[in-house]
Each structure stands twice: as C-alpha cells, then as structure tokens.
Design an enzyme around this catalytic site. Structure first.
Site, PDB file in Angstrom:
ATOM      1  N   GLY A 162      13.809  29.259  19.119  1.00 17.63           N
ATOM      2  CA  GLY A 162      13.241  28.223  18.278  1.00 17.63           C
ATOM      3  C   GLY A 162      12.445  27.168  19.001  1.00 17.63           C
ATOM      4  N   SER A 163      11.967  27.465  20.219  1.00 14.13           N
ATOM      5  CA  SER A 163      11.212  26.418  20.919  1.00 14.13           C
ATOM      6  C   SER A 163       9.877  26.134  20.218  1.00 14.13           C
ATOM      7  CB  SER A 163      10.989  26.791  22.384  1.00 14.13           C
ATOM      8  OG  SER A 163      10.132  27.887  22.513  1.00 14.13           O
ATOM      9  N   ASN A 164       9.259  27.154  19.640  1.00 16.48           N
ATOM     10  CA  ASN A 164       8.015  26.898  18.889  1.00 16.48           C
ATOM     11  C   ASN A 164       8.313  26.217  17.555  1.00 16.48           C
ATOM     12  OD1 ASN A 164       5.468  28.050  20.249  1.00 16.48           O
ATOM     13  ND2 ASN A 164       7.060  29.564  20.665  1.00 16.48           N
TER      14      ASN A 164
ATOM     15  N   MET B  20      11.448  38.393  14.078  1.00 18.04           N
ATOM     16  CA  MET B  20      11.559  39.765  14.588  1.00 18.04           C
ATOM     17  C   MET B  20      11.460  40.838  13.515  1.00 18.04           C
ATOM     18  SD  MET B  20      11.426  39.047  17.625  1.00 18.04           S
ATOM     19  CE  MET B  20      11.616  40.652  18.401  1.00 18.04           C
TER      20      MET B  20
ATOM     21  N   ASN C 286       0.556  33.801  13.313  1.00 17.58           N
ATOM     22  CA  ASN C 286       1.548  34.263  14.273  1.00 17.58           C
ATOM     23  C   ASN C 286       1.141  33.793  15.661  1.00 17.58           C
ATOM     24  OD1 ASN C 286       3.767  35.813  15.304  1.00 17.58           O
ATOM     25  ND2 ASN C 286       2.323  37.426  15.908  1.00 17.58           N
TER      26      ASN C 286
ATOM     27  N   HIS D 169       1.660  34.899  19.765  1.00 19.48           N
ATOM     28  CA  HIS D 169       2.076  36.025  20.591  1.00 19.48           C
ATOM     29  C   HIS D 169       1.806  35.673  22.060  1.00 19.48           C
ATOM     30  CE1 HIS D 169       3.209  40.152  21.356  1.00 19.48           C
ATOM     31  NE2 HIS D 169       2.220  40.223  22.222  1.00 19.48           N
TER      32      HIS D 169
HETATM   33  C1  GAR Z   1       7.393  33.189  21.622  1.00 16.04           C
HETATM   34  O1  GAR Z   1       7.090  33.336  22.973  1.00 16.04           O
HETATM   35  C2  GAR Z   1       6.401  33.939  20.767  1.00 16.04           C
HETATM   36  O2  GAR Z   1       5.119  33.994  21.343  1.00 16.04           O
HETATM   37  C3  GAR Z   1       7.030  35.310  20.699  1.00 16.04           C
HETATM   38  O3  GAR Z   1       8.388  35.050  20.524  1.00 16.04           O
HETATM   39  C4  GAR Z   1       8.723  33.883  21.275  1.00 16.04           C
HETATM   40  C5  GAR Z   1       9.630  33.024  20.431  1.00 16.04           C
HETATM   41  O4  GAR Z   1      10.162  31.981  21.207  1.00 16.04           O
HETATM   42  N1  GAR Z   1       6.481  36.084  19.604  1.00 16.04           N
HETATM   43  C6  GAR Z   1       6.205  37.377  19.699  1.00 16.04           C
HETATM   44  O5  GAR Z   1       6.449  38.044  20.680  1.00 16.04           O
HETATM   45  C7  GAR Z   1       5.569  37.987  18.460  1.00 16.04           C
HETATM   46  N2  GAR Z   1       5.241  39.344  18.667  1.00 16.04           N
HETATM   47  P1  GAR Z   1      10.840  30.726  20.519  1.00 16.04           P
HETATM   48  O6  GAR Z   1      11.969  31.248  19.622  1.00 16.04           O
HETATM   49  O7  GAR Z   1      11.385  29.918  21.658  1.00 16.04           O
HETATM   50  O8  GAR Z   1       9.788  29.992  19.737  1.00 16.04           O
END
Ligand code: GAR
Length: 193
Positions: A12-14, A88, A105, A107
């Site tokens: 959940g950092s984003n 996911m 999204n 990535h």
């Molecule tokens: C992030 O790095 C995002 O770019 C990636 O999941 C991570 C979630 O981190 N997304 C993908 O790989 C999409 N295909 P977070 O839970 O700390 O935000």
C-alpha cells in the site's frame, strides 16, 4: 471535486502516497477496494478513515460477477475514477467498459518491457540500460493500454537490486499522485470520453 477508488492487494505504499497527496485538496479517496482483507494496505486505509470494500474473489466465482458487485459499491460512493496500485487481479471488460479512460495503473518497468509480475527484478537482471516506471490507462490486456507517463534512470546509477527498488518506488510515489490528481481535475470538470 471528484471521488477516487484505489484498488490494491499489498503493502500500500502507492495507496498512501496518493491518499496523503489528495488529503486537504478538492478530491478524495472514497474507497479502497481489495481482494486481500489481511493486506497491510487495509490498515493504511483504516488509519486514514478511508472506507474499505472487500471484493469477494472466492474460487469458482466469475470475475464479471465480482466486478458487478464492485461497480455497485463504486456507484454508491459516486466514484469518478479508479487507480490500480498493486492490485493482483486482472480486470475484465465488465468494469473496464464501465469506466472508459478512467482506470489507471502503475507498473514498475518501462512498458512494454517486463510486463507482469517480477518487473523490477526482471528489469534489473536484463541488459536494459534504462530502468523506470510506467503509468497508463487500463485496457483489456495485462499491463497494456495507452501510456500517460514514463520516467526512467540509468542502470549504472544503482548499485544493486535493493537500490533499484528504492529508486523505482520513489519515482512511483512522486509521479502517481500527480497524474491521478490531474486526471481527477479533468473528470471533475465534467469531461466526457
Ligand atoms: C508497485 O511497485 C506497482 O508498480 C506494482 O505493484 C507495487 C505495489 O506496491 N504494480 C504492478 O506490478 C502491476 N503490474 P505498493 O503496494 O507498495 O503500492
């Protein structure tokens, strides 16, 4: 003012970066949608008094049926836009067609290079000289769709995988809130597709 739904399954950092960047401004995170009620992101939402909706992706349920329930929840909360932040599950046309050009999204690679899981490791271990992030609109593919922003750095600037991860997450946390904010501005001005 526009309402955002964030879909996330993990750390959940984003989610935190977006929620904290929007706090105090005209737009708001109306709901966190997750398939993982035990994920750390749920606690991050509770800390911020942001509603959490558990999408019930039990085995053998059709994804379109689950998405119809999600859409009902987003309609109840009058959501204008969806930001995927480490969600996911793959979305189907049921929800994608309901929010045209309103699902984004993030990535952790320079798409179309290294789509799918393990993107940072795959980028780092490849011969690519540039590593980076992509923010894009979501279409029917996996990590495909029109690109909004890409930001990169040279592979030689990071000593190891850990440093590459940190650099990529720093880029994500800077750029994703900015892009989401600008799109919320756009949709709150009554734009149509
Ligand atoms: C992030 O790095 C995002 O770019 C990636 O999941 C991570 C979630 O981190 N997304 C993908 O790989 C999409 N295909 P977070 O839970 O700390 O935000």
């Amino acid at each position: 003012m526009a309402n955002l739904a964030i879909f996330a399954s993990g750390t959940g950092s984003n989610f935190v970066a977006i929620a904290d960047a929007l706090a105090g401004g005209p737009h708001r995170v109306a709901v966190l949608v997750t398939d993982k009620p035990d994920a750390p992101v749920v606690e991050r939402a509770h800390e911020r008094d942001i509603a959490v909706y558990h999408a019930d992706y039990r085995p053998r349920r059709a994804r379109s049926e689950v998405e119809r329930e999600i859409i009902d929840e987003l309609d109840r909360r009058e959501c204008h836009m969806i930001a995927l932040a480490g969600f996911m599950k793959i979305l189907t046309p049921t929800i994608i067609d309901r929010f045209p050009q309103r699902i984004v999204n993030i990535h952790p690679s320079l798409l179309p290079r290294h789509a799918g899981v393990g993107a940072i490791e795959n980028s780092f271990n490849s011969g690519d000289t540039e590593l980076g992030i992509t923010i894009h609109f979501v279409d029917y593919g996996v990590d495909t769709g029109p690109i909004i922003v890409q930001r990169s750095f040279n592979r030689s600037e990071v000593a190891d995988l850990q440093a590459a991860c940190e650099r990529i997450h720093a880029l994500e946390h800077y750029w994703y809130p900015k892009v989401v904010h600008d799109l919320l501005d756009h949709w709150s001005q009554g734009a149509t597709v």
